[in-house]
Design a protein around this motif. Structure first.
Motif, PDB file in Angstrom:
ATOM      1  N   CYS A   1     -57.513 -29.675 -10.208  1.00 15.07           N
ATOM      2  CA  CYS A   1     -58.412 -30.262 -11.214  1.00 15.07           C
ATOM      3  C   CYS A   1     -57.694 -30.329 -12.547  1.00 15.07           C
ATOM      4  CB  CYS A   1     -59.667 -29.413 -11.379  1.00 15.07           C
ATOM      5  SG  CYS A   1     -60.526 -29.064  -9.843  1.00 15.07           S
ATOM      6  N   ALA A   2     -56.923 -29.250 -12.807  1.00 19.31           N
ATOM      7  CA  ALA A   2     -56.287 -29.136 -14.112  1.00 19.31           C
ATOM      8  C   ALA A   2     -55.176 -30.151 -14.327  1.00 19.31           C
ATOM      9  CB  ALA A   2     -55.733 -27.731 -14.292  1.00 19.31           C
ATOM     10  N   THR A   3     -54.789 -30.863 -13.299  1.00 20.62           N
ATOM     11  CA  THR A   3     -53.762 -31.899 -13.462  1.00 20.62           C
ATOM     12  C   THR A   3     -54.288 -33.026 -14.339  1.00 20.62           C
ATOM     13  OG1 THR A   3     -52.920 -31.411 -11.271  1.00 20.62           O
ATOM     14  CG2 THR A   3     -52.278 -33.525 -12.239  1.00 20.62           C
ATOM     15  N   CYS A   4     -55.494 -33.481 -14.040  1.00 13.55           N
ATOM     16  CA  CYS A   4     -56.058 -34.584 -14.829  1.00 13.55           C
ATOM     17  C   CYS A   4     -57.042 -34.091 -15.880  1.00 13.55           C
ATOM     18  CB  CYS A   4     -56.787 -35.562 -13.907  1.00 13.55           C
ATOM     19  SG  CYS A   4     -55.701 -36.257 -12.663  1.00 13.55           S
ATOM     20  N   HIS A   5     -57.420 -32.818 -15.796  1.00 13.17           N
ATOM     21  CA  HIS A   5     -58.338 -32.254 -16.778  1.00 13.17           C
ATOM     22  C   HIS A   5     -57.653 -31.037 -17.362  1.00 13.17           C
ATOM     23  CE1 HIS A   5     -61.578 -34.959 -15.592  1.00 13.17           C
ATOM     24  NE2 HIS A   5     -61.270 -34.728 -14.333  1.00 13.17           N
ATOM     25  N   ASP A   6     -56.578 -31.337 -18.049  1.00 11.77           N
ATOM     26  CA  ASP A   6     -55.565 -30.380 -18.500  1.00 11.77           C
ATOM     27  C   ASP A   6     -56.027 -29.666 -19.778  1.00 11.77           C
ATOM     28  OD1 ASP A   6     -53.272 -29.272 -19.703  1.00 11.77           O
ATOM     29  OD2 ASP A   6     -51.973 -30.802 -18.847  1.00 11.77           O
ATOM     30  N   VAL A   7     -55.974 -28.309 -19.725  1.00 12.77           N
ATOM     31  CA  VAL A   7     -56.395 -27.521 -20.882  1.00 12.77           C
ATOM     32  C   VAL A   7     -55.632 -27.924 -22.136  1.00 12.77           C
ATOM     33  CG1 VAL A   7     -56.507 -25.187 -21.818  1.00 12.77           C
ATOM     34  CG2 VAL A   7     -57.025 -25.583 -19.420  1.00 12.77           C
ATOM     35  N   THR A   8     -54.358 -28.266 -21.965  1.00 15.14           N
ATOM     36  CA  THR A   8     -53.543 -28.580 -23.143  1.00 15.14           C
ATOM     37  C   THR A   8     -53.725 -30.013 -23.613  1.00 15.14           C
ATOM     38  OG1 THR A   8     -51.649 -29.316 -21.844  1.00 15.14           O
ATOM     39  CG2 THR A   8     -51.791 -26.960 -22.358  1.00 15.14           C
ATOM     40  N   ARG A   9     -54.456 -30.806 -22.839  1.00 19.00           N
ATOM     41  CA  ARG A   9     -54.661 -32.200 -23.240  1.00 19.00           C
ATOM     42  C   ARG A   9     -56.150 -32.512 -23.310  1.00 19.00           C
ATOM     43  NH1 ARG A   9     -50.943 -35.527 -19.166  1.00 19.00           N
ATOM     44  NH2 ARG A   9     -51.655 -33.902 -17.730  1.00 19.00           N
ATOM     45  N   ALA A  10     -56.851 -31.649 -24.043  1.00 22.23           N
ATOM     46  CA  ALA A  10     -58.289 -31.839 -24.287  1.00 22.23           C
ATOM     47  C   ALA A  10     -59.099 -31.911 -23.003  1.00 22.23           C
ATOM     48  CB  ALA A  10     -58.522 -33.094 -25.136  1.00 22.23           C
ATOM     49  N   PHE A  11     -58.653 -31.194 -21.979  1.00 23.45           N
ATOM     50  CA  PHE A  11     -59.367 -31.153 -20.692  1.00 23.45           C
ATOM     51  C   PHE A  11     -59.508 -32.529 -20.054  1.00 23.45           C
ATOM     52  CE2 PHE A  11     -60.563 -26.745 -20.261  1.00 23.45           C
ATOM     53  CZ  PHE A  11     -60.417 -26.277 -21.549  1.00 23.45           C
ATOM     54  N   THR A  12     -58.608 -33.423 -20.438  1.00 29.44           N
ATOM     55  CA  THR A  12     -58.472 -34.700 -19.749  1.00 29.44           C
ATOM     56  C   THR A  12     -56.953 -34.874 -19.644  1.00 29.44           C
ATOM     57  OG1 THR A  12     -58.743 -37.079 -20.012  1.00 29.44           O
ATOM     58  CG2 THR A  12     -58.905 -35.785 -21.999  1.00 29.44           C
ATOM     59  N   ASP A  13     -56.485 -36.120 -19.461  1.00 29.04           N
ATOM     60  CA  ASP A  13     -55.032 -36.220 -19.391  1.00 29.04           C
ATOM     61  C   ASP A  13     -54.457 -37.136 -20.472  1.00 29.04           C
ATOM     62  OD1 ASP A  13     -55.168 -38.331 -16.388  1.00 29.04           O
ATOM     63  OD2 ASP A  13     -55.982 -38.559 -18.408  1.00 29.04           O
ATOM     64  N   GLN A  14     -55.323 -37.621 -21.303  1.00 24.99           N
ATOM     65  CA  GLN A  14     -54.908 -38.480 -22.409  1.00 24.99           C
ATOM     66  C   GLN A  14     -54.049 -39.645 -21.930  1.00 24.99           C
ATOM     67  OE1 GLN A  14     -53.270 -35.538 -25.098  1.00 24.99           O
ATOM     68  NE2 GLN A  14     -55.265 -35.176 -26.034  1.00 24.99           N
ATOM     69  N   ARG A  15     -54.336 -40.108 -20.740  1.00 23.88           N
ATOM     70  CA  ARG A  15     -53.647 -41.273 -20.194  1.00 23.88           C
ATOM     71  C   ARG A  15     -54.669 -42.365 -19.963  1.00 23.88           C
ATOM     72  NH1 ARG A  15     -49.479 -39.347 -15.618  1.00 23.88           N
ATOM     73  NH2 ARG A  15     -49.448 -41.581 -15.310  1.00 23.88           N
ATOM     74  N   LYS A  16     -54.146 -43.566 -19.806  1.00 20.94           N
ATOM     75  CA  LYS A  16     -55.023 -44.721 -19.594  1.00 20.94           C
ATOM     76  C   LYS A  16     -55.845 -44.509 -18.317  1.00 20.94           C
ATOM     77  CE  LYS A  16     -54.576 -49.752 -19.698  1.00 20.94           C
ATOM     78  NZ  LYS A  16     -54.758 -50.095 -18.289  1.00 20.94           N
ATOM     79  N   THR A  17     -55.171 -44.362 -17.195  1.00 16.54           N
ATOM     80  CA  THR A  17     -55.870 -44.002 -15.963  1.00 16.54           C
ATOM     81  C   THR A  17     -55.101 -42.844 -15.357  1.00 16.54           C
ATOM     82  OG1 THR A  17     -54.607 -45.580 -14.648  1.00 16.54           O
ATOM     83  CG2 THR A  17     -56.718 -46.334 -15.514  1.00 16.54           C
ATOM     84  N   SER A  18     -55.718 -42.149 -14.433  1.00 18.83           N
ATOM     85  CA  SER A  18     -55.125 -40.896 -13.981  1.00 18.83           C
ATOM     86  C   SER A  18     -54.205 -41.074 -12.795  1.00 18.83           C
ATOM     87  CB  SER A  18     -56.236 -39.913 -13.612  1.00 18.83           C
ATOM     88  OG  SER A  18     -57.013 -39.671 -14.747  1.00 18.83           O
ATOM     89  N   GLU A  19     -53.288 -40.112 -12.666  1.00 19.72           N
ATOM     90  CA  GLU A  19     -52.329 -40.173 -11.569  1.00 19.72           C
ATOM     91  C   GLU A  19     -52.672 -39.109 -10.549  1.00 19.72           C
ATOM     92  OE1 GLU A  19     -48.184 -40.378 -12.789  1.00 19.72           O
ATOM     93  OE2 GLU A  19     -47.700 -39.010 -11.142  1.00 19.72           O
ATOM     94  N   GLY A  20     -52.698 -39.487  -9.295  1.00 19.25           N
ATOM     95  CA  GLY A  20     -53.044 -38.542  -8.249  1.00 19.25           C
ATOM     96  C   GLY A  20     -51.869 -38.286  -7.328  1.00 19.25           C
ATOM     97  N   ILE A  21     -52.176 -37.921  -6.069  1.00 16.93           N
ATOM     98  CA  ILE A  21     -51.105 -37.569  -5.147  1.00 16.93           C
ATOM     99  C   ILE A  21     -50.179 -38.755  -4.915  1.00 16.93           C
ATOM    100  CG2 ILE A  21     -52.465 -35.820  -3.966  1.00 16.93           C
ATOM    101  CD1 ILE A  21     -52.850 -37.868  -1.710  1.00 16.93           C
ATOM    102  N   ALA A  22     -48.952 -38.423  -4.607  1.00 19.81           N
ATOM    103  CA  ALA A  22     -47.936 -39.449  -4.360  1.00 19.81           C
ATOM    104  C   ALA A  22     -47.818 -40.410  -5.536  1.00 19.81           C
ATOM    105  CB  ALA A  22     -48.240 -40.215  -3.078  1.00 19.81           C
ATOM    106  N   GLY A  23     -48.170 -39.955  -6.709  1.00 19.06           N
ATOM    107  CA  GLY A  23     -48.006 -40.788  -7.901  1.00 19.06           C
ATOM    108  C   GLY A  23     -48.906 -41.998  -7.970  1.00 19.06           C
ATOM    109  N   GLN A  24     -49.965 -42.045  -7.166  1.00 21.88           N
ATOM    110  CA  GLN A  24     -50.860 -43.209  -7.213  1.00 21.88           C
ATOM    111  C   GLN A  24     -51.683 -43.180  -8.485  1.00 21.88           C
ATOM    112  OE1 GLN A  24     -52.908 -43.957  -3.230  1.00 21.88           O
ATOM    113  NE2 GLN A  24     -52.446 -41.789  -3.175  1.00 21.88           N
ATOM    114  N   LEU A  25     -51.877 -44.362  -9.048  1.00 21.35           N
ATOM    115  CA  LEU A  25     -52.710 -44.458 -10.247  1.00 21.35           C
ATOM    116  C   LEU A  25     -54.114 -44.904  -9.866  1.00 21.35           C
ATOM    117  CD1 LEU A  25     -50.486 -46.101 -12.977  1.00 21.35           C
ATOM    118  CD2 LEU A  25     -51.348 -43.774 -12.903  1.00 21.35           C
ATOM    119  N   GLY A  26     -55.093 -44.218 -10.429  1.00 19.65           N
ATOM    120  CA  GLY A  26     -56.470 -44.640 -10.211  1.00 19.65           C
ATOM    121  C   GLY A  26     -56.829 -45.793 -11.132  1.00 19.65           C
ATOM    122  N   ARG A  27     -58.111 -46.146 -11.148  1.00 19.64           N
ATOM    123  CA  ARG A  27     -58.535 -47.273 -11.959  1.00 19.64           C
ATOM    124  C   ARG A  27     -59.344 -46.861 -13.167  1.00 19.64           C
ATOM    125  NH1 ARG A  27     -58.576 -52.301  -9.923  1.00 19.64           N
ATOM    126  NH2 ARG A  27     -57.158 -52.449  -8.175  1.00 19.64           N
TER     127      ARG A  27
END
Lengths: 440, 206, 373
Positions: free
Chosen positions: A110-136
């Protein structure tokens, strides 16, 4: 003591204090200091580092009570009957939240995309999951998520406990084919066996994973902003510009229509779904809706709906995918605006990078499309008024993130000074009409 | 009432009464007298409006004019107060006369009628889009003052009637908010309450 | 003490799950029928939103069999000049965009009257210019706001005679000028603008009730004389052609005479404007349907409401377009109509012919969730 011993003692003292100083400096690094943070996969900070940062942030409060300043009756209504918050459940949830084994290739927690150091999100446009796939979709912040009435940007999850376990079985995010495989991945761990028994009196299972993470997330309450102090009577807590911005927020800029803030609902969201035209810039909704109905005719299962909602273009139809109501086409949940200063980029697809871009989008009345919410209007806000509203928005960040907030404000201001891609003064000042272009 | 208006009203009424009297008789005369009364009134109306146009500052019976344009609920009937119980005779503050009641109801009515006037006038509301309240609330319909105070979601706080009036003035009407003790706000509130006469209070009703 | 209630979302989830379960048990043919449903079919089967399937912008009424006529409408825009009030202009533009997006395109688009707010030439010109953007053929009807500044001079120069009729696929269409008011302005020495502003106030008691008038009734009688009683008849009128609430001129004073002329026909459908709300009525064999406005919604009258009317949900003032929209009508060969109210930011509501035919027993349209105060 004779002289030699004394000077050695002094030296030891100096050495010890120097050591202490450098250690304390190292430990009190700013939350997102550059280059110093150990990294995990997919751009997240390492799990251990995050846990350490979390220790620094947390209020040591009684988890069974409402957080300070919250209406306790309203708070209770948000805690599910089968998941009252206990220290065991919170501890279990915390362990699970940072556990990368909950993803198929053991790289995403969970902490990958809801990162404590990045405001509990990931501060990215869309999130990256397994195998480097980008969500929408842009990842919303977990901070204060406990007070949302529905979860996910299209509201398909009725509670935090339900939402917490969904990304685990999403093929783009954490990738397990089903809940059982996720439970199996951690069931062997004796520590977990003990913790699950202590928390729920049951073996490791998928639903309880969600519940535990939900219980942990209920402790992530961050509402102590300068604005709150201003509301409670400290006239000096925010600048004059921010005060004026708050007035505009409630009046000319019409923000309060969908982003109301008060003691019972401090988040600044009405929990409803509105089409404000963000994705209308790049989609043809009519065509998409036809395709959606056709695809669902082939396979009407709930799983298919999930796949389509996340993995394909149809994701842009938003809440329509959940309710099938025509009035919900292109609608997404009103975002909460607490801590908005540090949860960039903005909107469901992360296409608006600064708060000035957000203001430009609203100032011109959103983007005209057949399902646009009628509450979107051209606002005719001047540059100064926009600056004032933005100044107000930056006062909504919890004090614990003050330096990150400051940093973001400067970064965003610098970027906004360079480019304002969503600005359209003709529309904003009502010289041009919104639907005019479409019918030419 | 000014001298001129008073004269003309008397004149007009006399003419109408004369028409009425000249037509009095048995049943078959009714239609004729109705016609004559109408003709008389029409003539009086036309002369009065011609005079008013020539003397706009003197035409001061705006209350009657506004009441002709818009249906306004009358204030409560207090005539029961005149039939006081036995204590009334010896009650210094409790002795009411008809003229008292008349003066009080006239004053009350004037605030309400002024409210009606503003309610129906986009310029009085300082609207920048030529919208007046009656466009969504004819005769004050759908203003439901009996439901306030209530939590107004989109204001994020508990609203009173005047908060909602101000919101409407600012948003749909795109005018400038009134200060809470502005006479115009008081008049608008008075009109809205008046039009909902008879409804029981039900605060918090959404 | 914790309140035990289901959140909206829990209910949605349950409904959705039930729904998917039900879908799985349908055979493929039934499923296709259901999922690609024309709104009329969905309504008769009693499928109610929120799991409604209206194919978006596929017209809610699929082009039916036989010689159904299908038209769309836009009504009551009340335009000011753009720099006076941009909101009304934007709403009309949005409605034009809506009808242009319909697939398939309608046979024609009816404009229901009150194009201008104060009947001024600039307003009417602006409206005429925007309506030029409608792709399908346009038929217009006049409203009182268009007429009483100059007693129709500008309107006639733009759109021709306000009263006319035509035939289309075996149905006879009549457009009436039903906002004729007795002269109240001469006696009071009113200027044209004073007269217009008096008529423009819905609750202004100085104006007179709407009528069709003896001259037009005679015209109507003559126009219909060549048709037999079985001819399907659709009448467009700005005022409702019945008597609902006199204070707001939701009223046609000579409605009885007009209805008498229409009464010999087996099926008559009256589509009217002026009321800015969902409205349904039936008197004898005449079925009355109101049109939505693009500019703003009216509240329901405090008395005189037809029992057949199922009201629309109370509009939310925080969305200035709530309770507004446009719509579509399918005219069946026998002259009865299915009427679709296409609300903005709401699901469409259909009043199917079965509803008025059965005097309100079958095919009930969706009920409001926010009743009027």
């Amino acid at each position: 003591m004779h002289g030699k011993y004394r000077s050695f003692h002094k030296l030891l003292l100096v050495f010890a204090s120097a050591l202490a100083l450098s250690v304390s400096l190292a430990v009190s690094l700013p939350l997102t200091g550059q280059g110093q943070i150990p990294r995990a996969q997919h751009g997240a900070a390492s799990m251990d580092y995050q846990i350490k940062e979390l220790e620094k942030l947390m209020l040591k409060a009684d988890v069974a009570e409402a957080p300070p300043g919250f209406d306790p009756v309203v708070w209770q209504a948000f805690v599910p009957e089968d998941n009252a918050t206990t220290p065991e459940r919170v501890a279990l949830g915390k362990k699970l939240y940072f556990d990368e084994r909950l993803s198929k290739d053991a790289t995403v927690s969970c902490a990958t995309c809801h990162d404590v150091t990045r405001a509990f999100t990931d501060q990215r446009k869309t999130s990256e999951g397994i195998a480097g796939q980008l969500g929408r979709r842009n990842a919303p912040t977990v901070m204060n998520a406990a007070l949302l009435q529905t979860l996910f940007l299209d509201g398909r999850s009725p509670s935090l406990d339900h939402q917490a376990r969904m990304p685990i079985t999403n093929s783009v995010e954490m990738g397990f084919p089903d809940g059982e495989s996720a439970a199996r991945a951690i069931a062997g761990d004796t520590e977990y066996k003990k913790m699950f028994q202590a928390a729920y009196g049951r073996d490791v299972n998928y639903e309880d994973i969600g519940r535990a993470i939900g219980a942990f997330e209920r402790t992530l309450v961050f509402v102590d902003s300068p604005f709150r102090r201003f509301l409670l009577g400290d006239g000096n807590a925010i600048s004059a510009d921010a005060k004026q911005g708050f007035r505009l927020f409630n009046e000319k800029a019409r923000c309060v229509t969908c982003h109301p803030m008060n003691l019972s609902n401090p988040l600044g969201t009405d929990n409803r779904f509105h089409n404000i035209g963000v994705s209308a810039r790049t989609q043809n909704f009519e065509l998409l809706a036809k395709n959606a109905l056709a695809a669902l005719a082939q396979d009407p299962s709930a799983e298919k709906l999930e796949e389509l909602a996340i993995g394909t273009d149809l994701s842009e139809l938003g809440r329509f995918m959940v309710t099938r109501n025509r009035s919900d086409i292109g609608s997404f949940r009103t975002s909460m605006i607490l801590n908005i200063g540090i949860t960039q980029p903005y909107m469901h697809d992360g296409t608006l990078e600064t708060l000035w871009d957000v203001m430009d989008h609203y100032n011109k009345g959103g983007e005209a499309n057949p399902y646009l919410d009628g509450g979107m209007e051209a606002l005719a806000l001047t540059e100064q008024e926009i600056d004032q509203v933005v100044a107000f928005l930056f006062t909504l960040t919890d004090d614990r993130f003050r330096s990150e907030n400051q940093r973001q404000m400067e970064l965003q201001r610098a970027q906004a000074a360079q480019k304002r891609p969503f600005r359209d003064d003709d529309l904003a000042f009502r010289r041009k009409m919104a639907f005019e272009e479409r019918i030419k | 009432m000014s001298q001129g208006t008073r004269l003309l009203s008397i004149w007009g009424t006399t003419f109408a009464v004369a028409a009425l009297l000249s037509g009095t008789g048995s049943g078959g005369q009714e239609k004729k007298e109705e016609q004559e009364r109408q003709e008389g009134q029409a003539l009086a109306d036309s002369i009065l409006s011609q005079w008013k146009r020539k003397n706009p500052e003197k035409a001061s019976d705006w209350v009657a004019e506004e009441k002709e344009r818009h249906k306004i609920q009358p204030p409560a009937d207090n005539s029961a107060l005149l039939q006081s119980g036995e204590q009334g005779k010896g009650h210094v503050y409790g002795q009411y006369t008809e003229r008292d009641l008349l003066m009080w109801s006239r004053e009350t009515e004037k605030l309400v009628v002024e409210g009606s006037r503003i309610f129906h006038d986009a310029d009085a509301l300082r609207s920048t889009v030529a919208v007046s309240c009656d466009m969504c609330h004819p005769d004050g319909a759908n203003t439901h003052p009996e439901t306030y105070p209530k939590f107004q979601v989109q204001m994020g706080r508990v609203a009173l009637l005047r908060d909602m009036i101000n919101w409407c003035v600012e948003q749909p009407v795109r005018g400038t908010r009134f200060e809470p003790d502005d006479e115009r706000m008081r008049a608008l509130e008075a009109y809205i309450y008046a039009q909902r006469r008879g409804k029981s209070l039900e605060y918090g009703k959404h | 003490m914790r309140p035990k209630h289901k959140s909206v979302e829990t209910r949605y989830m349950e409904e959705r799950n039930e729904f998917f379960q039900a879908l799985k048990s349908l055979d493929r043919r039934s499923f296709i029928k259901v999922s690609a449903a024309a709104l009329g079919a969905a309504a008769t089967r009693g499928i109610v939103p929120p799991t409604s399937f209206q194919p978006v912008r596929l017209s809610a009424l699929q082009a039916g069999t036989g010689s159904d006529i299908y038209f769309a409408y836009i009504s009551d825009s009340h335009l000011y000049e753009q720099d006076v009030n941009d909101r009304f202009v934007r709403s009309l533009l949005r409605a034009v965009d809506d009808v242009n997006q319909l697939d398939p395109q309608p046979d024609f688009v009816l404009y229901g009257g009150d194009l201008a707010q104060l009947g001024q030439a600039k307003e009417l010109d602006l409206g005429a210019q925007i309506l030029k953007g409608v792709k399908a053929p346009l038929r217009v009807m006049v409203g009182e706001h268009d007429w009483y500044l100059d007693l129709g001079e500008k309107w006639k120069s733009l759109f021709g005679q306000p009263t006319y009729s035509w035939d289309h696929k075996g149905v006879h269409f009549v457009t009436l000028m039903s906002v004729v008011e007795e002269d109240f302005w001469t006696v009071r020495g009113m200027s044209p603008m004073e007269r217009m502003k008096t008529v423009a106030g819905l609750d202004n008691g100085v104006q007179r009730p709407f009528t069709v008038g003896a001259e037009q009734r005679q015209w109507l009688q003559n126009d219909l004389s060549r048709f037999g009683n079985d001819t399907p008849l659709v009448v467009f009128s700005h005022s409702p052609l019945y008597k609902l609430y006199k204070n707001w001129n939701f009223w046609t004073d000579d409605a009885d005479e007009v209805q008498a002329i229409l009464s010999r026909f087996k099926n008559v459908s009256v589509i009217h404007g002026h009321t800015h709300q969902m409205l349904t009525n039936r008197i004898g064999n005449i079925h009355f349907h109101g049109m939505l406005a693009t500019a703003w919604p009216w509240p329901y009258a405090p008395e005189g409401m037809p029992p057949l009317t199922i009201q629309m949900s109370r509009p939310d003032p925080f969305n200035p377009q709530d309770g507004c929209g446009d719509g579509e009508v399918r005219v069946h060969p026998e002259g009865l109509v299915d009427k679709v109210y296409n609300f903005w930011n709401r699901n469409p509501v259909t009043v199917a012919r079965e509803y008025t035919v059965s005097w309100g027993r079958e095919s009930l349209p969706a009920r409001p969730n926010r009743p009027s105060y």
